[in-house]
Enzyme design. Structure first.
Site, short mmCIF file in Angstrom:
data_model
loop_
_atom_site.label_atom_id
_atom_site.label_comp_id
_atom_site.label_asym_id
_atom_site.label_seq_id
_atom_site.Cartn_x
_atom_site.Cartn_y
_atom_site.Cartn_z
N HIS A 77 0.84 -1.20 0.00
CA HIS A 77 0.00 0.00 0.00
C HIS A 77 0.88 1.26 0.00
O HIS A 77 0.58 2.23 -0.71
CB HIS A 77 -0.92 -0.04 1.22
N GLN A 79 3.82 1.59 -1.25
CA GLN A 79 4.43 1.77 -2.57
C GLN A 79 3.43 2.35 -3.57
O GLN A 79 3.79 3.13 -4.43
CB GLN A 79 4.99 0.43 -3.06
N HIS A 81 1.02 4.43 -2.73
CA HIS A 81 0.95 5.86 -2.39
C HIS A 81 2.14 6.61 -2.96
O HIS A 81 1.99 7.73 -3.48
CB HIS A 81 0.89 6.05 -0.87
#
Length: 116
Positions: A77, A79, A81
């Site tokens: 998650h 990565q 973002h």
């Protein structure tokens, strides 16, 4: 799983999220014609993005050095973002440039109308 493993991922999420927010605010300011503020927010977005990249690079360096970096959904998650923040910053740069061009053309058109 160590709490530290999650902590770094959460820091990436927060920092990348801040970067994306500044990029989006920069686009809004450019749309309003406030290019000075847009550029300042873009600089802030870039600084936050660099911080997030540094956190990511530290994790990569640890793994390259032989330390196991556990892959979990929070890391994935984070990565996501980071990728979205990077794209937002690149698009913000382009959109600010486009809004500036539009503003300049509007000014030029108004000057031409005054001469007619």
């Amino acid at each position: 799983m160590r709490e530290e493993d999650y902590q770094i991922s959460f820091e990436i999420i927060a920092t990348a999220g801040d970067s994306k927010g500044y990029s989006m605010d920069a686009i809004c300011d450019a749309r309003k014609g406030d290019f000075e503020s847009a550029n300042e927010k873009l600089k802030e977005a870039n600084q936050r993005l660099l911080q997030a990249h540094e956190l990511q690079t530290d994790m990569i360096a640890k793994e390259a050095g032989g330390e196991q970096v556990p892959v979990n959904i929070i890391l994935i998650h984070s990565q996501d973002h980071l990728t979205m923040a990077n794209v937002a910053e690149e698009l913000a740069e382009e959109m600010i440039s486009l809004y500036k061009t539009i503003a300049d053309l509007k000014t030029e058109i108004e000057e031409i109308k005054k001469k007619i």
